[in-house]
Design an enzyme around this catalytic site. Structure first.
Site, PDB file in Angstrom:
ATOM      1  N   SER A  21      -2.440   6.807   6.619  1.00  0.00           N
ATOM      2  CA  SER A  21      -3.838   7.172   7.022  1.00  0.00           C
ATOM      3  C   SER A  21      -4.228   8.333   6.341  1.00  0.00           C
ATOM      4  CB  SER A  21      -3.886   7.341   8.297  1.00  0.00           C
ATOM      5  OG  SER A  21      -3.511   6.193   9.430  1.00  0.00           O
TER       6      SER A  21
HETATM    7  N1  SAH Z   1       0.709   5.723  11.435  1.00  0.00           N
HETATM    8  C1  SAH Z   1       1.090   5.346  10.092  1.00  0.00           C
HETATM    9  C2  SAH Z   1      -0.349   4.390   9.579  1.00  0.00           C
HETATM   10  C3  SAH Z   1       0.398   3.060   9.130  1.00  0.00           C
HETATM   11  S1  SAH Z   1      -0.996   1.931   8.804  1.00  0.00           S
HETATM   12  C4  SAH Z   1       1.252   6.415   9.188  1.00  0.00           C
HETATM   13  O1  SAH Z   1       0.809   7.486   9.498  1.00  0.00           O
HETATM   14  O2  SAH Z   1       1.506   6.163   7.946  1.00  0.00           O
HETATM   15  C5  SAH Z   1      -0.769   1.040  10.139  1.00  0.00           C
HETATM   16  C6  SAH Z   1       0.539   0.393  10.552  1.00  0.00           C
HETATM   17  O3  SAH Z   1       0.489  -0.496  11.863  1.00  0.00           O
HETATM   18  C7  SAH Z   1       1.090  -0.480   9.378  1.00  0.00           C
HETATM   19  O4  SAH Z   1       2.188   0.090   9.264  1.00  0.00           O
HETATM   20  C8  SAH Z   1       1.063  -1.778  10.194  1.00  0.00           C
HETATM   21  O5  SAH Z   1       2.251  -2.649   9.498  1.00  0.00           O
HETATM   22  C9  SAH Z   1       1.152  -1.400  11.576  1.00  0.00           C
HETATM   23  N2  SAH Z   1       0.654  -2.525  12.574  1.00  0.00           N
HETATM   24  C10 SAH Z   1      -0.104  -3.338  12.373  1.00  0.00           C
HETATM   25  N3  SAH Z   1      -0.238  -4.285  13.311  1.00  0.00           N
HETATM   26  C11 SAH Z   1       0.790  -3.984  14.359  1.00  0.00           C
HETATM   27  C12 SAH Z   1       1.267  -4.365  15.660  1.00  0.00           C
HETATM   28  N4  SAH Z   1       0.655  -5.397  16.257  1.00  0.00           N
HETATM   29  N5  SAH Z   1       2.418  -3.625  16.280  1.00  0.00           N
HETATM   30  C13 SAH Z   1       2.928  -2.714  15.595  1.00  0.00           C
HETATM   31  N6  SAH Z   1       2.595  -2.116  14.459  1.00  0.00           N
HETATM   32  C14 SAH Z   1       1.477  -2.598  13.694  1.00  0.00           C
END
Ligand code: SAH
Length: 213
Positions: free
Chosen positions: A64
């Site tokens: 993000s």
């Molecule tokens: N907090 C992360 C943001 C990553 S983007 C960072 O700081 O890098 C969002 C993430 O949510 C992705 O890795 C994706 O695989 C995950 N995601 C999407 N749907 C999800 C779900 N139902 N349960 C858990 N994770 C999920």
């Protein structure tokens, strides 16, 4: 894995940018000033690590934007010792921000490749979440509920009921809600049966997907 004075200088500038954009929480700014964000990204993007933008990580996901991480963390209103559930571990950067603030972190990731990568990586930097879970964030993690805060870092088409029910009274769920564009929404549990809802503008996230992959 190197963190040089150049990186430290770039981080100071990033912190100044975030302050200009309205981030005021000192613990959040201190965490961003400390964490080597470039190490959470693939090498091709190192030059961009301290620009206030989202970038690709593994498995078609993104780390993000720093402003988004800072704003969501600020909205959680957590203090040292609080217990937080994160949905969407991804690169682990948001996890690291919470850990720097002295928070106990549980974090769920549905993408197995990312889950394994981040589980190996975080301890290499000295970051030790209480538990990283390979699972579906829509269900939350009832085993360790209730939480002082729950932070969803992917765009949710609707608000998953289990997340609301896993909040302590007084706790907050910070969740971007919407399909193409998301509205940053905060639900505060004001009593066992009541929630107060506030909205904080538009953001864009990769989607919160159902089930594991
Ligand atoms: N907090 C992360 C943001 C990553 S983007 C960072 O700081 O890098 C969002 C993430 O949510 C992705 O890795 C994706 O695989 C995950 N995601 C999407 N749907 C999800 C779900 N139902 N349960 C858990 N994770 C999920």
């Amino acid at each position: 894995m190197k963190d040089t004075f150049i990186h430290k200088g770039l981080r100071k500038k990033l912190v100044a940018t975030l302050q200009k954009k309205g981030i005021a929480n000192r613990e959040v700014l201190a965490a961003i000033n400390t964490i080597p964000r470039h190490l959470f990204m693939d090498s091709g993007f190192l030059d961009h690590a301290y620009v206030d933008k989202a970038f690709p990580i593994a498995a078609d996901q993104t780390i993000s934007q720093p402003y988004t991480v800072a704003r969501q963390t600020e909205l959680l209103e957590v203090v040292r010792g609080d217990r937080v559930l994160e949905i969407g571990t991804g690169s682990g950067y948001q996890t690291a921000v919470l850990l720097e603030m002295g928070v106990t972190v549980y974090s769920i990731e549905r993408q197995n490749e990312l889950f394994k990568k981040t589980k190996r990586f975080l301890p290499q930097l000295g970051y030790r979440p209480k538990k990283l879970i390979f699972g579906d964030g829509y269900k939350g993690f009832p085993e360790a509920a209730p939480y002082h805060g729950i932070i969803v870092t992917a765009g949710a088409p609707f608000v998953p009921k289990p997340l609301l029910s896993q909040l302590k009274v007084g706790g907050k769920l910070v969740i971007p809600v919407g399909e193409n564009v998301q509205i940053m929404t905060v639900f505060t549990r004001t009593s066992p049966t009541n929630f107060e809802k506030e909205e904080f503008g538009e953001f864009r996230f990769v989607p919160l997907l159902e089930d594991k992959n």
